[in-house]
Each structure stands twice: as structure tokens, then as C-alpha cells.
Scaffold this motif. Structure first.
Motif, PDB file in Angstrom:
ATOM      1  N   GLY A 177       0.456  -1.383  -0.286  1.00  0.00           N
ATOM      2  CA  GLY A 177      -0.031   0.279   0.036  1.00  0.00           C
ATOM      3  C   GLY A 177       0.738   1.304  -0.139  1.00  0.00           C
ATOM      4  O   GLY A 177       0.454   2.370  -0.318  1.00  0.00           O
ATOM      5  N   ASP A 178       2.409   1.267   0.502  1.00  0.00           N
ATOM      6  CA  ASP A 178       2.732   2.773   0.879  1.00  0.00           C
ATOM      7  C   ASP A 178       4.326   2.291   0.412  1.00  0.00           C
ATOM      8  O   ASP A 178       5.014   1.185  -0.166  1.00  0.00           O
ATOM      9  CB  ASP A 178       3.465   2.438   2.502  1.00  0.00           C
ATOM     10  CG  ASP A 178       4.046   3.456   2.639  1.00  0.00           C
ATOM     11  OD1 ASP A 178       3.463   4.583   2.314  1.00  0.00           O
ATOM     12  OD2 ASP A 178       4.430   3.274   2.112  1.00  0.00           O
ATOM     13  N   GLU A 179       4.147   3.362  -0.696  1.00  0.00           N
ATOM     14  CA  GLU A 179       5.417   3.582  -1.192  1.00  0.00           C
ATOM     15  C   GLU A 179       7.035   3.097  -0.510  1.00  0.00           C
ATOM     16  O   GLU A 179       7.516   2.254  -1.019  1.00  0.00           O
ATOM     17  CB  GLU A 179       5.405   4.364  -1.937  1.00  0.00           C
ATOM     18  CG  GLU A 179       4.202   5.523  -3.209  1.00  0.00           C
ATOM     19  CD  GLU A 179       3.603   6.087  -2.724  1.00  0.00           C
ATOM     20  OE1 GLU A 179       3.461   6.859  -3.558  1.00  0.00           O
ATOM     21  OE2 GLU A 179       3.691   6.084  -1.534  1.00  0.00           O
ATOM     22  N   MET A 180       7.155   3.990   0.779  1.00  0.00           N
ATOM     23  CA  MET A 180       8.262   3.765   1.234  1.00  0.00           C
ATOM     24  C   MET A 180       8.561   2.295   1.677  1.00  0.00           C
ATOM     25  O   MET A 180       9.282   1.684   1.956  1.00  0.00           O
ATOM     26  CB  MET A 180       8.189   4.519   2.153  1.00  0.00           C
ATOM     27  CG  MET A 180       8.560   5.477   2.479  1.00  0.00           C
ATOM     28  SD  MET A 180      10.302   5.967   0.949  1.00  0.00           S
ATOM     29  CE  MET A 180      11.676   5.312   2.340  1.00  0.00           C
ATOM     30  N   ILE A 181       7.264   1.739   1.935  1.00  0.00           N
ATOM     31  CA  ILE A 181       7.365   0.091   2.503  1.00  0.00           C
ATOM     32  C   ILE A 181       7.435  -0.549   1.427  1.00  0.00           C
ATOM     33  O   ILE A 181       8.194  -1.751   1.142  1.00  0.00           O
ATOM     34  CB  ILE A 181       6.076  -0.351   2.699  1.00  0.00           C
ATOM     35  CG1 ILE A 181       5.346   0.982   4.228  1.00  0.00           C
ATOM     36  CG2 ILE A 181       6.013  -2.125   3.504  1.00  0.00           C
ATOM     37  CD1 ILE A 181       6.790   0.584   5.505  1.00  0.00           C
ATOM     38  N   GLY A 182       6.765  -0.226  -0.469  1.00  0.00           N
ATOM     39  CA  GLY A 182       6.942  -0.844  -1.334  1.00  0.00           C
ATOM     40  C   GLY A 182       8.807  -0.801  -1.564  1.00  0.00           C
ATOM     41  O   GLY A 182       9.812  -1.651  -1.679  1.00  0.00           O
ATOM     42  N   ARG A 183       9.924  -0.311  -1.028  1.00  0.00           N
ATOM     43  CA  ARG A 183      11.086  -0.078  -1.633  1.00  0.00           C
ATOM     44  C   ARG A 183      11.590  -1.399   0.025  1.00  0.00           C
ATOM     45  O   ARG A 183      12.569  -1.393  -0.601  1.00  0.00           O
ATOM     46  CB  ARG A 183      11.264   1.624  -0.940  1.00  0.00           C
ATOM     47  CG  ARG A 183      11.188   2.334  -2.120  1.00  0.00           C
ATOM     48  CD  ARG A 183      13.016   2.633  -2.878  1.00  0.00           C
ATOM     49  NE  ARG A 183      12.394   2.745  -4.295  1.00  0.00           N
ATOM     50  CZ  ARG A 183      12.518   2.675  -5.747  1.00  0.00           C
ATOM     51  NH1 ARG A 183      13.162   0.806  -5.557  1.00  0.00           N
ATOM     52  NH2 ARG A 183      12.281   2.602  -6.190  1.00  0.00           N
ATOM     53  N   LEU A 184      10.774  -0.882   1.118  1.00  0.00           N
ATOM     54  CA  LEU A 184      11.945  -1.737   2.480  1.00  0.00           C
ATOM     55  C   LEU A 184      11.562  -2.824   1.672  1.00  0.00           C
ATOM     56  O   LEU A 184      12.573  -3.734   1.002  1.00  0.00           O
ATOM     57  CB  LEU A 184      11.015  -1.657   3.276  1.00  0.00           C
ATOM     58  CG  LEU A 184      11.014  -2.607   4.596  1.00  0.00           C
ATOM     59  CD1 LEU A 184      12.672  -2.169   5.013  1.00  0.00           C
ATOM     60  CD2 LEU A 184      10.485  -1.830   5.599  1.00  0.00           C
ATOM     61  N   GLN A 194       1.130   4.970  -4.554  1.00  0.00           N
ATOM     62  CA  GLN A 194      -0.318   5.821  -5.550  1.00  0.00           C
ATOM     63  C   GLN A 194       0.990   6.776  -5.880  1.00  0.00           C
ATOM     64  O   GLN A 194       0.293   8.535  -6.532  1.00  0.00           O
ATOM     65  CB  GLN A 194      -0.749   6.443  -4.414  1.00  0.00           C
ATOM     66  CG  GLN A 194      -1.524   5.616  -3.862  1.00  0.00           C
ATOM     67  CD  GLN A 194      -2.064   6.348  -2.668  1.00  0.00           C
ATOM     68  OE1 GLN A 194      -2.482   7.423  -2.312  1.00  0.00           O
ATOM     69  NE2 GLN A 194      -2.735   5.459  -1.191  1.00  0.00           N
ATOM     70  N   ASN A 195       2.161   5.898  -6.991  1.00  0.00           N
ATOM     71  CA  ASN A 195       2.892   7.151  -8.084  1.00  0.00           C
ATOM     72  C   ASN A 195       3.529   8.148  -7.263  1.00  0.00           C
ATOM     73  O   ASN A 195       3.343   9.328  -8.352  1.00  0.00           O
ATOM     74  CB  ASN A 195       1.808   6.988  -9.577  1.00  0.00           C
ATOM     75  CG  ASN A 195       2.578   7.122 -10.739  1.00  0.00           C
ATOM     76  OD1 ASN A 195       3.812   6.176 -10.334  1.00  0.00           O
ATOM     77  ND2 ASN A 195       2.742   7.811 -11.324  1.00  0.00           N
ATOM     78  N   SER A 248       2.883   1.553  -9.811  1.00  0.00           N
ATOM     79  CA  SER A 248       2.270   1.501  -8.898  1.00  0.00           C
ATOM     80  C   SER A 248       0.867   2.681 -10.039  1.00  0.00           C
ATOM     81  O   SER A 248       0.672   2.720 -11.167  1.00  0.00           O
ATOM     82  CB  SER A 248       3.197   3.043  -8.126  1.00  0.00           C
ATOM     83  OG  SER A 248       3.257   4.550  -9.379  1.00  0.00           O
ATOM     84  N   VAL A 249      -0.310   3.195  -8.958  1.00  0.00           N
ATOM     85  CA  VAL A 249      -1.194   2.930  -9.651  1.00  0.00           C
ATOM     86  C   VAL A 249      -1.313   4.751  -9.701  1.00  0.00           C
ATOM     87  O   VAL A 249      -1.273   5.564  -8.587  1.00  0.00           O
ATOM     88  CB  VAL A 249      -1.846   2.589  -9.022  1.00  0.00           C
ATOM     89  CG1 VAL A 249      -3.676   3.424  -9.547  1.00  0.00           C
ATOM     90  CG2 VAL A 249      -2.441   0.932  -8.899  1.00  0.00           C
ATOM     91  N   GLU A 250      -1.636   5.596 -10.909  1.00  0.00           N
ATOM     92  CA  GLU A 250      -1.428   7.430 -11.034  1.00  0.00           C
ATOM     93  C   GLU A 250      -3.489   7.251 -10.739  1.00  0.00           C
ATOM     94  O   GLU A 250      -4.041   6.758 -11.129  1.00  0.00           O
ATOM     95  CB  GLU A 250      -1.365   7.281 -12.198  1.00  0.00           C
ATOM     96  CG  GLU A 250      -1.428   9.126 -12.001  1.00  0.00           C
ATOM     97  CD  GLU A 250      -1.024   9.830 -11.246  1.00  0.00           C
ATOM     98  OE1 GLU A 250      -1.308  10.457 -10.829  1.00  0.00           O
ATOM     99  OE2 GLU A 250       0.231   9.960 -10.999  1.00  0.00           O
ATOM    100  N   MET A 251      -3.202   7.797  -8.927  1.00  0.00           N
ATOM    101  CA  MET A 251      -4.368   7.785  -8.188  1.00  0.00           C
ATOM    102  C   MET A 251      -5.763   9.118  -9.331  1.00  0.00           C
ATOM    103  O   MET A 251      -6.029   8.556  -8.668  1.00  0.00           O
ATOM    104  CB  MET A 251      -4.365   7.782  -7.020  1.00  0.00           C
ATOM    105  CG  MET A 251      -3.570   6.271  -6.389  1.00  0.00           C
ATOM    106  SD  MET A 251      -4.333   4.931  -6.344  1.00  0.00           S
ATOM    107  CE  MET A 251      -6.234   4.984  -5.361  1.00  0.00           C
TER     108      MET A 251
END
Length: 399
Positions: A188-195, A217-218, A232-235
């Protein structure tokens, strides 16, 4: 064109965070403000400036923002029009609001990862983020409806704070111990995605070959770098800001004319569909060991809206149709024609749910050719007609 009435509007957003849900919403409000001659100000301490009792000389005629419950209750007491843009707000049911269609975003991400040939999935969401929760539930529904497995995890909402980062990292590491590549992840979160991408690397898992990640969310500055870049999704937050301003304009004018509607318990809410899925390195592959099948899936995903059939697919990957059919059955448990239908149906679902295009136009654009063919295939595979599906989606997505 500017309106004859100049409104003074407060923007209550956390602009210190360079995230799209803040800066793009702000940009959308300013696009509307400039077009309609508003005076708008970013005001993070607005609640301290509001009087305790209703008065004719308020500092602002309206507020747009991520509205807290104390601010909402104070504004309601004053009769001050407010539009909320924060789905997780405790005041969501008290106020009019404009929000992303999180369910549509979850569907988009699930559909994308399914076309990559994956059969196993997982989700990681921030605990307490209700938008991510909606997105996760729809993602899980779509992949499980396709006969796939999906495991879920929640992490602390404030995981980005230094004191919580280590605990979050350890929690995700333990959760990943129970996963077996290849699998797809919604994070759900970009920074968690990085982790997560880093934790995959630490395990020797390759992104996207072992783990395909669709996240966030892009926010480009986070998603694009470092490698692997994150899908990611462009919201569509800019549009959310614009429509929030448009709704506030309507509310302010209703108040001026004395025709304002009591919305307590039934506020006006608008859901804005995502603009697009931005595909980057973290999912740019097909997770099938058979290279012929992977190439065929890629071709179908890119060309399913065209009038193609199994013979065309076999010709593109330079193999005999019978051979390719056998390999599809072995690796995907479905035929080439079934995969073409599945891709077309998923595109039709998205168009039906997110646009007002006619059935005839959608049938042509997704590859069915005629409305009758789309009705027959869609009804057989989904169990309801395209028209019924559109009605049901809009009813379920209504706040």
C-alpha cells in the motif's frame, strides 16, 4: 472564466509531505481557484482562527482538506462549508468529500499481476489506513476469484518514523518467511514497497522474476528510483483536488442563496477512478517458466483488444498451435482462447465500472467486436450481463 463572486478558501493539507495525496490535490484546487477567481490560502492552524460561535465575518467562506474530527465539528457548528479529501478521516461520514476509488485501484493492480501468470499473491498494508484496506480487499477478491491464493499483512501506520522502522522491517521479514517465490505483492505504501524490494534482495530473491511488486500511489520520486523502479497506480489526485474545489463552490453558493442542504448522516461523496497503472521494472515480466508461454502472455496482454485468435498468438511466438495449447494447459490450466477472453473481460469490467462509454463502444475497444458477442461471452464467464455488472459496481462503490 472567473466568477463574479470571489470566495476566500482555506486549504488544510500537510504540504510538508511531498506526496501526491497532498501536493497534487493542492495543485487541483489551485487550478480551479485560478479559473474561478478564488483567493485561497494554505492554513495549517485554521481551527485556532475560527470563532467559537457563528458570525457573519468568518475568515474563510469554505475549507478543503484532510479534515480532522475537531475541525469538522467546529465547522459544522459555524455552518462553514467543508469538503474532505481524506478517506481515513474520522469525520468522513460527517462531511461532503471527494476521494480516490480505492476498489478500482485494487482491481487494476490485481488484474495486472494476474496477466503476468502469477498464481500466488500477498498484500502489505498500513494498519489504520482505510483506503489501503479497501484496495487490499478488492485486490484479494480479484485474485481469489481467479483461483489464486493471497496472504495478507499489516504494518504500523507510522512505520516511516525511525523508532518504528526496525520493528516494521522485522515484522515483514517474518511474514515473508512463509512465502515461496514466485508471487505477486500489493504494497500500500511506496516507502514500504522500497523496503520490501530491499528485503527481497537480501534474501536473494529477484524483482520481478521471483517477486512482482505493485505499490503505492505513484509518487515518482519514490517509485522511479533506485532500481528496481516500482509499478504503481496514478490515483488522479489532481482531479480529486479540482472536483473537491468544484463541490465546495457548489456548497458555498448554496449557503449564500439560503438553499444549503443538511447533509448530516448523508453527505455528498464522489469517488474518482484511477487514471492509469504505471508499469515499471518491479512487474515488467511474465512469471511463467516456459518462455514460449511467457512470450504468448505478453503478446495477449498487449494485443488482446485487437481481433486476434490462438493461431495469431502461435504465429507470433513461432511455434505450432498444438504445442502452444499443450503448454498453456500445463502451466496455466487454461487454453489460449480462454486467456484472450479473460484479458478482454477484465478490460471490459474496468471500462464498465470506470467510464460512461456505451456497451457498443466498449465491445469494440476491448476486442469483442460486437455488443452481442460481448454480451454472450461476458454473461457466460461472469454470470451477469455487462449492464448488470455496471449497475452493481456503481451501487457497491457508492459511499
Amino acid at each position: 472564466m472567473a466568477n463574479s463572486r470571489t470566495f476566500r478558501v482555506a486549504i488544510f493539507l500537510e504540504m510538508e509531505w511531498p506526496l501526491k495525496r497532498h501536493v497534487d490535490i493542492f495543485a487541483g484546487t489551485q487550478r480551479y481557484a485560478q479559473r474561478h477567481g478564488w483567493e485561497s490560502m494554505v492554513d495549517q492552524v485554521i481551527i485556532d482562527k475560527l470563532p467559537q460561535r457563528p458570525t457573519k465575518s468568518l475568515a474563510y467562506q469554505g475549507i478543503i482538506g484532510r479534515i480532522t474530527k475537531p475541525l469538522a465539528e467546529h465547522a459544522i457548528r459555524l455552518g462553514l462549508p467543508v469538503v474532505n479529501v481524506w478517506w481515513s478521516s474520522p469525520a468522513r461520514e460527517l462531511l461532503p468529500g471527494v476521494f480516490p476509488d480505492f476498489q478500482a485501484a485494487g482491481h487494476l493492480q490485481a488484474e495486472h499481476l494476474l496477466t503476468r501468470g502469477l498464481r500466488s499473491f500477498g498484500t502489505i498494508t498500513n494498519r489504520g489506513d482505510q483506503g489501503q484496506e479497501l484496495q487490499m480487499k478488492q485486490f484479494r477478491h480479484v485474485v481469489e476469484e481467479a483461483g489464486c491464493t493471497c496472504k495478507t499483512a499489516n504494518v504500523a501506520l507510522h512505520a516511516l518514523k525511525r523508532t518504528n522502522w526496525r520493528a516494521t522491517e522485522q515484522a515483514i521479514t517474518s511474514w515473508m518467511d512463509n512465502l515461496q517465490p514466485p508471487f505477486g505483492l500489493y504494497v500500500g505504501d511506496e516507502m514500504i514497497g522500497r523496503l520490501v524490494a530491499q528485503l527481497c534482495s537480501d534474501r536473494g530473491w529477484h524483482v520481478p522474476q521471483d517477486v512482482a511488486i505493485s505499490t503505492g500511489q505513484n509518487t515518482e520520486i519514490i517509485c522511479a528510483h533506485p532500481r528496481p523502479s516500482l509499478t504503481s497506480v496514478e490515483m488522479n489526485y489532481n482531479r480529486i483536488g479540482y472536483e473537491a474545489a468544484q463541490l465546495l463552490d457548489q456548497l458555498m453558493r448554496e449557503k449564500e442563496s439560503g438553499n444549503e442542504t443538511n447533509q448530516t448522516g448523508n453527505p455528498r461523496h464522489r469517488l474518482i477512478p484511477p487514471q492509469a497503472l504505471v508499469v515499471r521494472e518491479s512487474t515488467d515480466f511474465f512469471a511463467v517458466d516456459d518462455k514460449l508461454v511467457a512470450a504468448a502472455l505478453e503478446y495477449i496482454a498487449a494485443n488482446g483488444h485487437r481481433p486476434i485468435g490462438p493461431e495469431d498468438v502461435a504465429q507470433v511466438v513461432a511455434t505450432e498451435l498444438r504445442t502452444l495449447q499443450r503448454r498453456f494447459r500445463a502451466h496455466l490450466d487454461r487454453s489460449i482462447a480462454a486467456e484472450i477472453r479473460r484479458v478482454r473481460i477484465e478490460r471490459a469490467k474496468r471500462e464498465l465500472a470506470q467510464t460512461d462509454e456505451s456497451i457498443k463502444s466498449i465491445a469494440r475497444s476491448v476486442g469483442f467486436g460486437t455488443p452481442m458477442q460481448m454480451y454472450q461471452v461476458f454473461s457466460r464467464e461472469v454470470g451477469i450481463t455487462p449492464t448488470e455488472y455496471r449497475k452493481r459496481q456503481r451501487s457497491e462503490n457508492a459511499p
